[in-house]
Design a protein around this motif. Structure first.
Motif, PDB file in Angstrom:
ATOM      1  N   GLY A 105       0.825  -1.202   0.000  1.00 52.74           N
ATOM      2  CA  GLY A 105       0.000   0.000   0.000  1.00 52.74           C
ATOM      3  C   GLY A 105       0.858   1.250   0.000  1.00 52.74           C
ATOM      4  O   GLY A 105       2.010   1.238   0.442  1.00 52.74           O
TER       5      GLY A 105
ATOM      6  N   LYS B 119      -2.067   7.605  -4.252  1.00 53.40           N
ATOM      7  CA  LYS B 119      -2.655   6.975  -3.067  1.00 53.40           C
ATOM      8  C   LYS B 119      -2.237   7.703  -1.794  1.00 53.40           C
ATOM      9  O   LYS B 119      -3.043   7.933  -0.893  1.00 53.40           O
ATOM     10  CB  LYS B 119      -2.230   5.502  -2.988  1.00 53.40           C
ATOM     11  CG  LYS B 119      -2.955   4.571  -3.925  1.00 53.40           C
ATOM     12  CD  LYS B 119      -4.414   4.344  -3.506  1.00 53.40           C
ATOM     13  CE  LYS B 119      -4.537   3.833  -2.078  1.00 53.40           C
ATOM     14  NZ  LYS B 119      -5.958   3.690  -1.688  1.00 53.40           N
TER      15      LYS B 119
ATOM     16  N   MET C 245      -4.970   9.614   0.787  1.00 53.08           N
ATOM     17  CA  MET C 245      -5.213   9.149   2.149  1.00 53.08           C
ATOM     18  C   MET C 245      -4.396   9.885   3.209  1.00 53.08           C
ATOM     19  O   MET C 245      -4.569   9.654   4.399  1.00 53.08           O
ATOM     20  CB  MET C 245      -4.941   7.638   2.254  1.00 53.08           C
ATOM     21  CG  MET C 245      -5.757   6.784   1.288  1.00 53.08           C
ATOM     22  SD  MET C 245      -7.501   7.261   1.164  1.00 53.08           S
ATOM     23  CE  MET C 245      -8.088   6.916   2.810  1.00 53.08           C
TER      24      MET C 245
ATOM     25  N   GLU D 257      -4.760  -2.177  -9.902  1.00 55.53           N
ATOM     26  CA  GLU D 257      -3.489  -2.712  -9.407  1.00 55.53           C
ATOM     27  C   GLU D 257      -2.853  -3.651 -10.433  1.00 55.53           C
ATOM     28  O   GLU D 257      -3.475  -4.013 -11.425  1.00 55.53           O
ATOM     29  CB  GLU D 257      -3.736  -3.501  -8.110  1.00 55.53           C
ATOM     30  CG  GLU D 257      -4.382  -2.688  -7.003  1.00 55.53           C
ATOM     31  CD  GLU D 257      -3.518  -2.601  -5.746  1.00 55.53           C
ATOM     32  OE1 GLU D 257      -2.424  -3.193  -5.734  1.00 55.53           O
ATOM     33  OE2 GLU D 257      -3.968  -1.938  -4.789  1.00 55.53           O
TER      34      GLU D 257
ATOM     35  N   PHE E 218      -7.736   7.570   8.888  1.00 53.88           N
ATOM     36  CA  PHE E 218      -6.830   6.829   9.772  1.00 53.88           C
ATOM     37  C   PHE E 218      -5.430   7.424   9.765  1.00 53.88           C
ATOM     38  O   PHE E 218      -5.056   8.158   8.855  1.00 53.88           O
ATOM     39  CB  PHE E 218      -6.773   5.370   9.331  1.00 53.88           C
ATOM     40  CG  PHE E 218      -6.666   5.164   7.830  1.00 53.88           C
ATOM     41  CD1 PHE E 218      -5.544   5.566   7.118  1.00 53.88           C
ATOM     42  CD2 PHE E 218      -7.711   4.576   7.117  1.00 53.88           C
ATOM     43  CE1 PHE E 218      -5.448   5.373   5.745  1.00 53.88           C
ATOM     44  CE2 PHE E 218      -7.621   4.386   5.730  1.00 53.88           C
ATOM     45  CZ  PHE E 218      -6.493   4.784   5.057  1.00 53.88           C
TER      46      PHE E 218
HETATM   47  C1  OOG Z   1      -4.974   1.749   2.530  1.00 56.23           C
HETATM   48  C2  OOG Z   1      -4.550   0.717   1.524  1.00 56.23           C
HETATM   49  C3  OOG Z   1      -3.609   1.273   0.481  1.00 56.23           C
HETATM   50  C4  OOG Z   1      -2.803   0.881  -1.905  1.00 56.23           C
HETATM   51  O1  OOG Z   1      -2.878   0.203  -2.931  1.00 56.23           O
HETATM   52  O2  OOG Z   1      -2.122   1.903  -1.837  1.00 56.23           O
HETATM   53  C5  OOG Z   1      -3.590   0.438  -0.732  1.00 56.23           C
HETATM   54  C6  OOG Z   1      -6.135   2.586   2.053  1.00 56.23           C
HETATM   55  O3  OOG Z   1      -5.992   3.345   1.100  1.00 56.23           O
HETATM   56  O4  OOG Z   1      -7.201   2.495   2.691  1.00 56.23           O
HETATM   57  O5  OOG Z   1      -4.211  -0.605  -0.856  1.00 56.23           O
END
Ligand code: OOG
Ligand code: MG
Length: 258
Positions: A62, A68, A72, A107, A148
């Motif tokens: 992640g 990303k 987040m 992905e 989070f």
């Molecule tokens: C956390 C998981 C991050 C990624 O591919 O960067 C993730 C989230 O974004 O909730 O799976």
């Protein structure tokens, strides 16, 4: 020093949240725990799932792309553990009932044929791979409002919830800079490139080998590794048809019940 009661209490909270499909306040708001503790909580959550008959099938990386991290607000690479219960059939239609507030992201997945442990080179990582595939990952934070801290998300198994794999291809396929499109009902929803994943998804596999070994869980033959979202994630909704297309690698589809 590990704090067993803290680890077990936190694991129970997160496991129950997943089970009862009810979000929970961030653990870090009421418990003090380190990143090490967070991985111990993640392992304890997994133990509970394995005790219910689930089987470990892989690892997900992640925050390997900037998109990303920015979405987040977390800027450190993390990883999580995948079980067979998270694997969804490609092309199938799923119900959102078991999810709290699921999001989906494009992905790339690796299937290992050899063991990969610790500090490996890019060449060693490539040689250990049996096949590569386009993939969709469903993430479903157990925390309220999908918010989070780094420690929170690691404890929550890095939001792991579902995985759809496209057809496997030879690992000789060039992966460095492939166009990635995730479409919703035929319209592009997220557009990016595999280069967004640490410059190349192979680097994510190198990091996966190092991070997993540092927790005493080297990558074994047959393991699936998700390289991390190439773009930001989007919320799923009833009736949606999601497709990921990775240039030269193919595609994977998922439908959501209406
Ligand atoms: C956390 C998981 C991050 C990624 O591919 O960067 C993730 C989230 O974004 O909730 O799976
Ligand atoms: Mg992901």
């Amino acid at each position: 020093m590990t704090h067993k009661p803290l680890i077990d209490t936190c694991a129970a909270i997160l496991d129950d949240a997943q089970h009862t499909v009810t979000s929970t306040p961030q653990l870090s708001a009421s418990h003090e725990f380190s990143l090490d503790d967070a991985y111990a909580i993640q392992a304890a959550v997994l133990e509970r799932r394995l005790a219910r008959g689930e089987r470990r099938v892989g690892m997900k990386m992640g925050f390997t792309s900037r998109a990303k991290m920015v979405q987040m607000g977390v800027s450190e690479m993390i990883w999580g553990r995948l079980t067979d219960a998270m694997m969804l059939e490609e092309g199938s239609s799923i119900s959102l009932e078991g999810f709290i507030h699921p999001r989906i992201e494009p992905e790339v997945a690796f299937l290992l044929k050899d063991r990969l442990e610790g500090d490996v080179t890019l060449l060693q990582a490539r040689r250990a791979v049996e096949a590569v595939a386009p993939a969709l990952e469903i993430i479903d934070s157990r925390y309220e409002n999908f918010k989070f801290s780094l420690e929170d998300v690691v404890a929550d198994n890095s939001s792991s919830a579902g995985v759809v794999l496209g057809r496997w291809s030879s690992p000789d396929t060039d992966l460095e800079n492939l166009g990635v499109v995730m479409s919703f009902d035929g319209e592009p929803e997220r557009i990016g490139s595999t280069a967004a994943i640490l410059g190349s998804p192979w680097r994510s596999l190198v990091a996966a080998a190092r991070l997993s070994a540092s927790r005493g869980e080297p990558l074994e033959p047959g393991t699936i590794v998700l390289a991390g979202g190439a773009t930001a994630a989007s919320y799923l909704r009833p009736g949606l048809h999601v497709r990921v297309e990775v240039e030269g690698l193919g595609r994977a589809d998922l439908k959501v019940d209406g």
